[in-house]
Every structure is written in structure tokens, then in C-alpha cells.
Design an enzyme around this catalytic site. Structure first.
Site, PDB file in Angstrom:
ATOM      1  N   LYS A   8       0.825  -1.206   0.000  1.00  0.00           N
ATOM      2  CA  LYS A   8       0.000   0.000   0.000  1.00  0.00           C
ATOM      3  C   LYS A   8       0.865   1.265   0.000  1.00  0.00           C
ATOM      4  CE  LYS A   8      -3.756  -0.135   2.454  1.00  0.00           C
ATOM      5  NZ  LYS A   8      -4.578  -0.222   3.666  1.00  0.00           N
ATOM      6  N   ARG A  34      -3.249   2.868   8.845  1.00  0.00           N
ATOM      7  CA  ARG A  34      -3.599   1.553   8.288  1.00  0.00           C
ATOM      8  C   ARG A  34      -2.361   0.689   8.114  1.00  0.00           C
ATOM      9  NH1 ARG A  34      -8.627   2.464   5.046  1.00  0.00           N
ATOM     10  NH2 ARG A  34      -8.772   4.698   4.830  1.00  0.00           N
ATOM     11  N   MET A  49      -5.528  -7.157   9.214  1.00  0.00           N
ATOM     12  CA  MET A  49      -4.894  -6.354  10.268  1.00  0.00           C
ATOM     13  C   MET A  49      -5.739  -5.113  10.540  1.00  0.00           C
ATOM     14  SD  MET A  49      -0.895  -6.845   9.507  1.00  0.00           S
ATOM     15  CE  MET A  49      -1.033  -6.533   7.785  1.00  0.00           C
ATOM     16  N   HIS A  69     -16.567  -8.930   2.927  1.00  0.00           N
ATOM     17  CA  HIS A  69     -15.523  -9.846   3.370  1.00  0.00           C
ATOM     18  C   HIS A  69     -15.660 -11.213   2.696  1.00  0.00           C
ATOM     19  CE1 HIS A  69     -13.823 -12.873   6.122  1.00  0.00           C
ATOM     20  NE2 HIS A  69     -12.838 -12.007   6.187  1.00  0.00           N
ATOM     21  N   ARG A 120      -1.664 -47.362 -14.264  1.00  0.00           N
ATOM     22  CA  ARG A 120      -1.563 -48.351 -13.169  1.00  0.00           C
ATOM     23  C   ARG A 120      -2.487 -49.511 -13.500  1.00  0.00           C
ATOM     24  NH1 ARG A 120      -1.622 -43.336  -9.772  1.00  0.00           N
ATOM     25  NH2 ARG A 120       0.117 -43.417  -8.304  1.00  0.00           N
ATOM     26  N   ARG A 173       2.502 -49.561 -16.472  1.00  0.00           N
ATOM     27  CA  ARG A 173       3.235 -50.156 -15.351  1.00  0.00           C
ATOM     28  C   ARG A 173       2.639 -51.514 -15.016  1.00  0.00           C
ATOM     29  NH1 ARG A 173       3.060 -47.602  -9.527  1.00  0.00           N
ATOM     30  NH2 ARG A 173       1.015 -48.570  -9.530  1.00  0.00           N
ATOM     31  N   SER A 205      11.324 -43.738 -14.300  1.00  0.00           N
ATOM     32  CA  SER A 205      10.265 -42.804 -13.894  1.00  0.00           C
ATOM     33  C   SER A 205      10.269 -42.778 -12.371  1.00  0.00           C
ATOM     34  CB  SER A 205       8.913 -43.267 -14.430  1.00  0.00           C
ATOM     35  OG  SER A 205       7.924 -42.367 -13.996  1.00  0.00           O
ATOM     36  N   GLY A 248       9.049 -42.635  -8.891  1.00  0.00           N
ATOM     37  CA  GLY A 248       7.795 -42.821  -8.150  1.00  0.00           C
ATOM     38  C   GLY A 248       7.995 -42.133  -6.809  1.00  0.00           C
ATOM     39  N   THR A 249       7.746 -40.845  -6.801  1.00  0.00           N
ATOM     40  CA  THR A 249       8.109 -40.061  -5.607  1.00  0.00           C
ATOM     41  C   THR A 249       7.157 -40.284  -4.435  1.00  0.00           C
ATOM     42  OG1 THR A 249       7.091 -38.237  -6.782  1.00  0.00           O
ATOM     43  CG2 THR A 249       9.492 -38.237  -6.649  1.00  0.00           C
ATOM     44  N   ASN A 250       6.030 -40.964  -4.692  1.00  0.00           N
ATOM     45  CA  ASN A 250       5.167 -41.297  -3.544  1.00  0.00           C
ATOM     46  C   ASN A 250       5.882 -42.318  -2.669  1.00  0.00           C
ATOM     47  OD1 ASN A 250       3.252 -39.748  -4.863  1.00  0.00           O
ATOM     48  ND2 ASN A 250       2.276 -41.511  -5.829  1.00  0.00           N
ATOM     49  N   ASP A 251       6.321 -43.405  -3.320  1.00  0.00           N
ATOM     50  CA  ASP A 251       7.039 -44.427  -2.552  1.00  0.00           C
ATOM     51  C   ASP A 251       8.425 -43.946  -2.145  1.00  0.00           C
ATOM     52  OD1 ASP A 251       5.596 -46.849  -2.008  1.00  0.00           O
ATOM     53  OD2 ASP A 251       5.328 -47.017  -4.172  1.00  0.00           O
ATOM     54  N   CYS A 257       6.356 -39.787 -11.977  1.00  0.00           N
ATOM     55  CA  CYS A 257       4.928 -40.062 -12.034  1.00  0.00           C
ATOM     56  C   CYS A 257       4.278 -40.075 -10.652  1.00  0.00           C
ATOM     57  CB  CYS A 257       4.639 -41.349 -12.787  1.00  0.00           C
ATOM     58  SG  CYS A 257       5.410 -42.779 -12.031  1.00  0.00           S
ATOM     59  N   TYR A 269      10.179 -35.423 -18.702  1.00  0.00           N
ATOM     60  CA  TYR A 269       8.748 -35.157 -18.548  1.00  0.00           C
ATOM     61  C   TYR A 269       8.297 -35.288 -17.107  1.00  0.00           C
ATOM     62  CZ  TYR A 269       7.988 -40.213 -18.231  1.00  0.00           C
ATOM     63  OH  TYR A 269       8.016 -41.521 -17.830  1.00  0.00           O
TER      64      TYR A 269
HETATM   65  C1  PEP Z   1       4.844 -43.665  -6.694  1.00  0.00           C
HETATM   66  O1  PEP Z   1       5.188 -44.442  -5.815  1.00  0.00           O
HETATM   67  O2  PEP Z   1       5.208 -42.483  -6.739  1.00  0.00           O
HETATM   68  C2  PEP Z   1       3.955 -44.113  -7.770  1.00  0.00           C
HETATM   69  C3  PEP Z   1       3.645 -43.318  -8.773  1.00  0.00           C
HETATM   70  O3  PEP Z   1       3.406 -45.341  -7.648  1.00  0.00           O
HETATM   71  P1  PEP Z   1       2.171 -45.681  -6.703  1.00  0.00           P
HETATM   72  O4  PEP Z   1       1.639 -44.389  -6.205  1.00  0.00           O
HETATM   73  O5  PEP Z   1       1.214 -46.423  -7.537  1.00  0.00           O
HETATM   74  O6  PEP Z   1       2.819 -46.497  -5.646  1.00  0.00           O
HETATM   75 MG    MG Z   2       4.930 -46.569  -6.117  1.00  0.00          MG
END
Ligand code: PEP
Ligand code: MG
Length: 885
Positions: free
Chosen positions: A24, A94, A105, A456, A562, A618, A764, A766-769, A831, A851
Site C-alpha cells: 500500500k 492503516r 490487520m 468480506h 496403473r 506399469r 520414472s 515414483g516419488t510417492n514411494d 509419475c 517429462y
Molecule cells: C509412486 O510411488 O510415486 C507411484 C507413482 O506409484 P504408486 O503411487 O502407484 O505407488
Molecule cells: Mg509406487
């Protein structure tokens, strides 16, 4: 001694000083520079706020001196005196944070009024009623903001005097009664605080500045920052600005307007105002304001000047502006300008139109949009047919677009609780206030019966990208009884309603929704993103429907199909169970033979939709026990087919139980013990691909093996698949260009990626696991304790949503380096869920992946994130080059 400058006159700054002056303050300075009619004043910097906290919440002497110097300068510029008994200078005080936090605020108006200066104001305006009205407002605000006195007590006194005067509206209370209000307010102040209401204007000002600094850390401001990822250590600036009066009679007024429609982006002046009112009256949503177009009729010259100023500011900032203005006795003042908050739809339309109007380049337009905001455009809308049949209850203002259906919730607390139980809720209130923030965040949509487009509820909902219908006057909310009456319909908390935030219509019950589409300006913007980005975007899709959706939203391929989801379908689950519970290879092969043609059709259908675009399939991943029968009836079916007793069958099922299934018999480990399963899948993929080839579509299967942690293990599985595919091709006399790769989701695989790449043609992540196993946090249960980590600030972000670049990211970088060492052209992707999160997408680009693959709905978010990453890299490069010369 500290000679640092902490206070800046509006004639000393500019728009690029926002980290010091707050948004501001920087813009007030910029407008002053542009010659726009801004009430003069000064800004106490964010650095002063930071020092205030460092000094035990005290203002220090040099700062007080600096403030006094600026008061003097303001007095000289305006020819008025602070606290004067003739023509007093008054200030508004203000907050002004670096990143705007609307309504979070505190603000104090009419500061500088005392028993002496109120007489001066009455004289100079020749309007004692106005002077005493301003004084009583000031006492109330100051007491609330600086001393924490509840406004309610003051409201009671005001109501009492209103009654005594025999009037209904505050604006009709005569001067004499207002004088009495002031006397009673001061009496209340003394009673509650044990001291007189301060009669020294400087003391008032310093207390107000300190109160604004303190409000940086009030509960709702902290929550707002947390919800919007704003750092907590920025501090707020304080703007001290000479007062102009929108409540100075019928030729005065105040309003808020946007240079374009913040809901749709349409290029029309959009806003509202109230005659004879102060700014807070508009924002509070208590009186319903008039549309800005009315002003053209009421005060054509003022309107024209305002219109021209809005245009000038928009052209100057090259973005849609959100302006606050006041008309004091027919004279227009601009109190604030900033880039306006907008819905995703408006953001996209404005960005593209600014390019069409020659105000912005395409690259700039791409950088104007926060990728996650696109999420709003990627949600379902109401199904037209269902909408035709739906019962309309009423219509309010279309305050924030989207479609929402849910159970009625009458309080923020209730909305939060029910949301935690996964119940969709609509928060229904007379009006909302900053205390409702958490509840608004928990609700699918918000309905209010009072307030306008800048109330608001409307402002906050738009910021959150949440559907909102505001000011629906026919809605009578009884928060105590938990009922809402609309015409002759009475609803309670077990009833559902649906809101259309784009039309403002409220429907009874649940209304079906449709998937979103990418068209018009959205499609244009996305095509610009595609011209720029390096990173390819694929989608995680398991069905032809998902694959089509992914294509419609611009995916360039399927990065993860999957196959386990396919095993659950009704036409095959019994065969899958037979396969799992088989006692002999012959039995298993018989069961697999039943599944194979169905799988072939699954793959064929997806290939058909993708029409030659890359599809990464997969092979089966989850532990087999996930598919087992539970009911006696289902167990009996399988037992009969396998020729065993029910008891034997139950024993076999028990034997498959695992203590730690996530670390158990899953992924490629299944193929080590039962190679036939992956062999069947490989055959089905090959047959489907060969059929497509016969139809003239060149499919090059990418077959992905999950959960590899060791090169030898992968080699065993990969070669068994390869043999199967090659045999099939030979039998058919056909050739197939296929690739076998692996997921990188076990930490060991990242450490030995050079060995893994000897076998795998692509990786690829698999960032979840990988996140689960790197942290040792169960991806299914971590939510229970991760919330505490986030609340306590131990973690800044949930690592299952945003890649942990420090740890997991380090492993990924290592895998990329080692993988490329063995196989320089190895194809690399991701992925896991992170593939659709902007900062993670940027990280994947940074470490050189080819990718990212994400859920279809997030494909546009990833396309834009990838483009922004390229553009930021270019900017950085340009800066480096400029620095070199
Ligand atoms: C992962 O593990 O990131 C993944 C893509 O596989 P899933 O979620 O099916 O275990
Ligand atoms: Mg996995």
C-alpha cells in the site's frame, strides 16, 4: 546511534519499494509521483515493525522523532495542524503488508480528534454533527484496535442514543445526542481501562502505530499467512495518511472499484460505493452499496475523473487495479491502488487480453498467473440438464465462480468439524468476518444474505478460489436455531443446497456436475505455455476416459497407467482371485488365460484414445492380498473353481496376510515368485500394440517395472518379459519397437542407478514411494502426525505434496547423474503426485527430467509451471549477462 531511516513521506518512495514500504505504501508513493490526488501522508516501514518486535514491542525515541518530523511536514503541505482547534489535521492509520492481506490487520480512522480538535472540525466544516460522529467512530476504533475493548459495548451506547433521539439510522442521530455518545464512550473507556481517553494526538498516533504492528501477529493474520504461504517474518508497514471524509454529507462518499471485473475479467469498471459513509462501511458489508455505474448519474464529473484515473493506473501498472476512493465534498481522492485479486477465470482472461491490447508480452502474461490458481478452472461445473431440473431457491450476487454442493453449515467451527469428517458443507451466514476464515477454507462454498461484491465473504472467497454467492437478501439465517428460510422453504443442517458462483443462483439439494473444458482464452494461454516450456507433460491415466480427459487438457502422453485398477473390475475379479489362490502353475495359467484377453482390450482401448502418443504401462504393483475375497459368498466362488473346501480356501487367504504390506510382496517381487503374471501382462500389451500397428498407428510400448531396488532383480524380471514379447512377435512375424524401464522409488535404486540403467531403458521417479521410504513415513498413515509437523513449523511443506528437494531431491539428482553415466540418452520422468505441483515441476525441470506425469486435472497446472520455469531461467540468464557487461 542508529541513523537508519524508518519513515518515508509519500513523496519519497515508489512502487518498487514494496518490501520496505509495504504494497500500500509503495503504491501511495507511486500515485503521488504520478500526480494523482492522494491525501498526503507518510509510511512507517516494515523494518520498523521488525525492530519493534526485536525491541520487546516498544517504539524507540528516534522513531518517535522521525514520526513527529513527518507530521510537521504533512502539516506544512496541507496547511493544517494536528490537534488544532480551528481546522485540525486528522489521520487514518492503516497496515500495509508486503503481500496484501485484506481485512486481516487493524485500521484506525479520524485519529487526532480530541475534545479540542473536535470543536475545530465542527467549525471548519460547519458541521458539528459530522465532527462528533467522526469523534465517536474514532474512540470506538481506537479503543478496539489499541486497547482491545470490545466494540459491542460501544454499539450498545449508540443504540441507546439512537432510541433516545427517536431515529432508526446512525446517520440521523442529531449532533447533541452524538455529543452525549462521545461523553458516554469516554466514560466507558475510563471505567474499563482506569485512565482518561488520550487527549494528546501524538500519543494517540503512537499507540495506533504500535497497535498496527501488533496486529501483524494477531490470530487471523497468522492463519491467513499460513493459508497463503506468506512468510511470518516480513512485518507490516503502517501508512499514516491525512483524512478525507466520505461521511461529510450527501456530496461525499466512499467506494471500492476494480478497473476490470474481478470475477470474469471483463474490461468494464466494476465496483460499488456508499454516499455519506467511511471506507469501513463498504468493506464491512453492513449497508448494501450502489453499483459504480450509478455514480455516473449521481456525480458525472467525479465519475469521469475516477474512470480516467482507473485507466491511467491500469496502463501504468499494466494490470487490473483494485482502487479505494473517497469523495469529500465533491472532490475525488484515491486512497489506495493495487493489483486486484481475481478469480482464475478473470486472471486468464485479463492476462490474455492485456497481451491483445499490447500492454503485456506473452511471456509476461504467462508469469502473471499462479499455476495452482488454474485449479479453479479445472473443477466441475453444474450439468446443464441437471440444472434445468433443479429447484431454484433464490439469487444473490455471483461473488466468486464455481459450482458447490453440500450440507448447510451455520458456523465456521461446524464447517471445519464436518469437513474433517469428509462431509461437503456450504457455509451459510448473514455475513462473514475475518474470524470465519478457517470455516470458509473448510467449506465447498459460501452463501451470505448481506454484503456486496467487496464484502468480506466475496473478497476472501475469490482469493481462496472458493465458490461464493453473497448478498442473497431473501435468505434469512437463524444461526441460533440452525435454520435458514428462503421464501417458504425452511432448511436445516441436514439439508443440502447447491451454489452457482457464476450466476449467483442457489438451488435446493444436490445438483450433478460436469468435467471442465479447456477453451477460449484458457486454451490460448496454454498454447503460449507450450511454445515456451522444455519439459514434456504427461498424465497418469488408467482408463480410456481418463486418457481422453488428459488429452483434452493437453497431455502429451500417458506417463503412468496403473494396471492394478484394471484387476478390480467385476468381469475379472474372480479370475484374478483364482490366479492368486492357485495351488499349481497349471491352475494359475488357466486363470491368467481368462484375464489376458480382457487386459488386451484394456490396453487396446487406451492406445486407441492416445492414437500413437506415448503410453507407459506399469506392470502389477500392489500386494496380492488386496484382491482377495472377503465375503463367504466370494470365497465360495473361488473355492469351487479351484476345487478346494471353503476352509482350505480361508487358510490360503490367511497365509497371504502380511504385517507390512507396503514393504512386502509387491511390485516386481511378485514377478520373481510368479513370473507368469507379468508375462501375461506383457503379452496383452504386445497383442494390443500389434493390433494398433495393423490399423496404421505406430505404438511403441513403454513397459514399466515397479519397485526395483537391485539390477539383478530387475534383469531377471525384464528378461522374462522380453523373451515373452520377442516370442510373440516372432510367432506373428511382426516387429515391435518397445522399451522396458523401471520406476525409481526405492532409495537403493537411486544409489545404484548406474547399475539399474544397464537394464532399464527409462526411469520414472515414483516419488510417492520414494518419499515414503526415504523418510520412513507411511504414505497412508503419516497424515496423522504430519499435521503437527506443519503446525509446529518443523516442516514447511508436506513432503508427500511438495518434493523434499533437500533429501528426496538429492537422491533423485544422484539417480539422474548415475543413470546418464551408463545410458547418456536415458529417458527420465516422474509419475508420483508431485508431478502436478508447481515447485516440484520446476525442480524436475532443473534436474533435467524429460517429462512430468500428473493426474489429468493437473495437466494445465504443470504446463504453466514448466513454462514459468523456462521463463524464470531466461530472466536469470539475462541478469547474469547484464551483470557481466
Ligand atoms: C509412486 O510411488 O510415486 C507411484 C507413482 O506409484 P504408486 O503411487 O502407484 O505407488
Ligand atoms: Mg509406487
Amino acid at each position: 546511534m542508529d541513523n537508519k531511516k524508518y519513515v518515508y513521506g509519500f513523496d519519497e518512495g515508489n512502487k518498487d519499494m514494496r518490501s520496505l514500504l509495504g504494497g500500500k505504501g509503495a503504491n501511495l508513493a507511486e500515485m503521488t509521483k504520478l500526480g494523482i490526488n492522494v491525501p498526503f501522508g507518510f509510511t512507517v516501514s516494515t523494518e520498523a515493525c521488525i525492530r519493534y518486535y526485536a525491541e520487546d514491542k516498544q517504539l524507540w525515541d528516534e522513531l518517535v522523532d522521525e514520526i513527529k518530523k513527518h507530521i510537521k511536514k504533512t502539516e506544512e503541505v496541507l496547511g493544517k495542524k494536528f490537534g488544532d482547534n480551528e481546522n485540525p489535521l486528522l489521520f487514518s492509520v492503516r497496515s500495509g503488508a508486503v503481500v496484501s492481506m485484506p481485512g486481516m490487520m487493524d485500521t484506525v480512522l479520524n485519529l487526532g480528534l480530541t475534545d479540542v480538535s473536535v470543536e475545530g472540525l465542527a467549525k471548519s466544516t460547519n458541521n458539528p454533527r459530522f465532527a462528533y460522529d467522526s469523534y465517536r467512530r474514532f474512540i470506538q476504533m481506537f479503543s478496539d484496535v489499541s486497547k482491545g475493548l470490545d466494540s459491542e459495548h460501544f454499539e450498545e451506547i449508540l443504540a441507546d442514543e439512537r432510541q433516545k433521539a427517536g431515529v432508526e439510522l446512525d446517520k440521523d442521530i442529531p449532533a447533541e445526542n452524538l455529543k452525549e455518545v462521545v461523553r458516554r464512550y469516554k466514560e466507558l473507556y475510563k471505567k474499563e481501562l482506569g485512565e482518561e481517553f488520550p487527549q494528546d494526538p501524538i500519543e494517540q498516533l503512537l499507540a495506533a502505530v504500535a497497535a498496527v504492528f501488533a496486529s501483524w501477529n494477531n490470530e487471523r493474520a497468522i492463519l491467513y499467512r499460513r493459508l497463503n504461504s506468506i512468510p511470518h517474518d516480513l512485518g507490516t508497514a503502517v501508512n499514516v495518511q491525512s483524512m478525507v471524509f466520505g461521511n461529510n454529507g450527501e456530496t461525499s462518499g466512499t467506494g471500492v472499484a476494480f478497473s476490470r471485473d474481478p470475477s470474469t475479467g471483463e474490461n468494464v469498471l466494476y465496483g460499488e460505493y456508499l454516499i455519506n459513509a467511511q471506507g469501513e462501511d463498504v468493506v464491512a458489508g453492513i449497508r448494501t452499496p450502489s453499483h459504480i455505474s450509478e455514480l455516473e448519474k449521481q456525480m458525472p464529473e467525479v465519475y469521469k475523473e475516477f474512470y480516467d484515473t482507473a485507466q491511467k493506473l491500469e496502463n501504468h501498472y499494466r494490470d487490473m487495479q483494485d482502487l479505494e476512493f473517497t469523495i469529500d465534498n465533491g472532490k475525488l481522492y484515491i486512497l489506495q491502488t493495487r493489483n486486484g485479486k481475481r478469480t482464475a477465470q478473470a486472471a486468464v482472461n485479463i492476462a490474455v487480453e492485456l497481451v491483445n491490447e499490447g500492454l503485456r508480452t506473452k511471456d509476461e502474461a504467462l508469469l502473471m498467473i499462479e499455476p495452482t490458481q488454474l485449479d479453479q478452472l479445472l473443477h466441475p461445473t453444474f450439468d446443464e440438464k441437471a440444472l434445468e431440473k433443479a429447484e431454484k431457491l433464490t439469487k444473490g450476487l455471483a461473488a466468486s465462480p464455481g459450482a458447490a454442493t453440500g450440507y448447510i453449515s451455520f458456523s465456521a467451527g461446524d464447517a471445519t468439524l464436518r469437513n474433517a469428517k469428509n462431509e461437503p458443507v456450504i457455509l451459510v451466514r448473514t455475513e462473514t468476518s475475518p474470524e470465519d476464515l478457517q470455516g470458509m477454507d473448510s467449506a465447498k462454498g459460501i452463501l451470505t444474505s448481506r454484503g456486496g461484491m467487496t464484502s468480506h465473504a466475496a473478497v476472501v472467497a475469490r482469493g481462496m478460489g472458493k465458490c461464493c454467492v453473497a448478498g442473497a437478501h431473501e435468505v434469512l439465517v437463524n444461526e441460533k436455531e440452525k435454520t435458514v428460510t428462503i421464501g417458504d422453504v425452511v432448511l436445516g443442517e441436514n439439508d443440502m443446497i447447491s451454489l452457482d458462483g457464476s450466476t449467483g443462483i442457489v438451488y435446493k439439494g444436490e445438483v450433478a456436475t460436469n468435467d471442465p473444458e479447456l477453451s477460449g482464452n484458457f486454451a490460448t494461454l496454454m498454447s503460449w505455455a507450450d511454445e515456451v516450456r522444455r519439459l514434456q507433460i504427461r498424465a497418469n491415466a488408467d482408463t480410456p476416459h481418463d486418457a481422453q480427459q488428459a488429452l483434452d487438457l493437453g497431455a502429451e502422453g500417458v506417463g503412468l497407467c496403473r494396471t492394478e485398477h484394471m484387476f478390480f473390475a467385476e468381469d475379472r475379479i474372480n479370475a484374478v482371485r483364482e490366479m492368486i489362490l492357485s495351488n499349481t502353475l497349471a491352475q494359475r495359467e488357466k486363470a491368467l488365460a481368462k484375464i489376458e484377453p480382457i487386459q488386451e482390450e484394456d490396453f487396446y482401448d487406451i492406445y486407441k484414445v492416445m492414437n500413437g502418443k506415448a503410453v507407459t504401462i506399469r506392470l502389477l504393483d500392489p500386494p496380492l492380498h488386496e484382491f482377495l475375497p472377503h465375503t463367504d459368498e466370494d470365497i465360495a466362488i473361488v473355492a469351487k473353481e479351484l476345487g478346494v473346501t471353503i476352509l482350505e480356501q480361508k487358510k490360503a487367504i490367511d497365509d497371504l496376510h502380511e504385517v507390512n504390506p507396503m514393504l512386502g510382496h509387491r511390485g516386481l517381487r511378485l514377478a520373481i515368485t510368479f513370473p507368469e503374471i507379468y508375462q501375461m501382462q506383457a503379452r496383452a500389451i504386445t497383442k494390443a500394440a500389434l493390433r494398433m500397428k495393423e490399423e496404421g498407428v505406430d505404438v511403441k510400448p513403454e513397459i514399466m517395472i515397479p519397485l526395483a531396488g537391485d539390477a539383478k532383480e530387475l534383469e531377471v524380471v525384464a528378461s522374462s518379459i522380453r523373451a515373452e514379447i520377442d516370442k510373440l512377435c516372432e510367432e506373428n512375424g511382426q516387429e515391435l519397437d518397445y522399451h522396458i524401464g523401471t520406476m525409481i522409488e526405492i532409495p537403493r535404486a537411486t544409489l545404484l542407478a548406474d547399475e539399474i540403467a544397464e537394464v532399464a531403458e527409462f526411469f520414472s521417479f515414483g516419488t510417492n514411494d520414494l518419499t515414503q521410504m526415504t523418510y520412513g513415513f507411511s504414505r497412508d498413515d503419516a497424515g496423522k502426525f504430519l499435521a503437527q509437523y506443519l503446525d509446529d513449523g518443523i516442516f514447511e511443506k508436506d513432503p508427500f505434496q511438495v518434493i523434499d528437494q533437500k533429501g528426496v531431491g538429492k537422491l533423485m539428482k544422484n539417480a539422474v547423474k548415475l543413470g546418464k553415466r551408463t545410458r547418456p540418452n536415458i529417458k527420465l520422468g516422474i509419475c508420483g503426485e508431485h508431478g502436478g505441483e508447481p515447485s516440484s515441476v520446476a525442480f524436475c525441470d532443473e534436474i533435467g527430467l524429460d517429462y512430468v506425469s500428473c493426474s489429468p486435472f493437473r495437466v494445465p497446472i504443470s504446463r504453466l509451471s514448466a513454462a514459468q520455469k523456462t521463463l524464470r531461467d531466461r530472466q536469470l540468464q539475462m541478469t547474469r549477462i547484464t551483470e557481466l557487461f
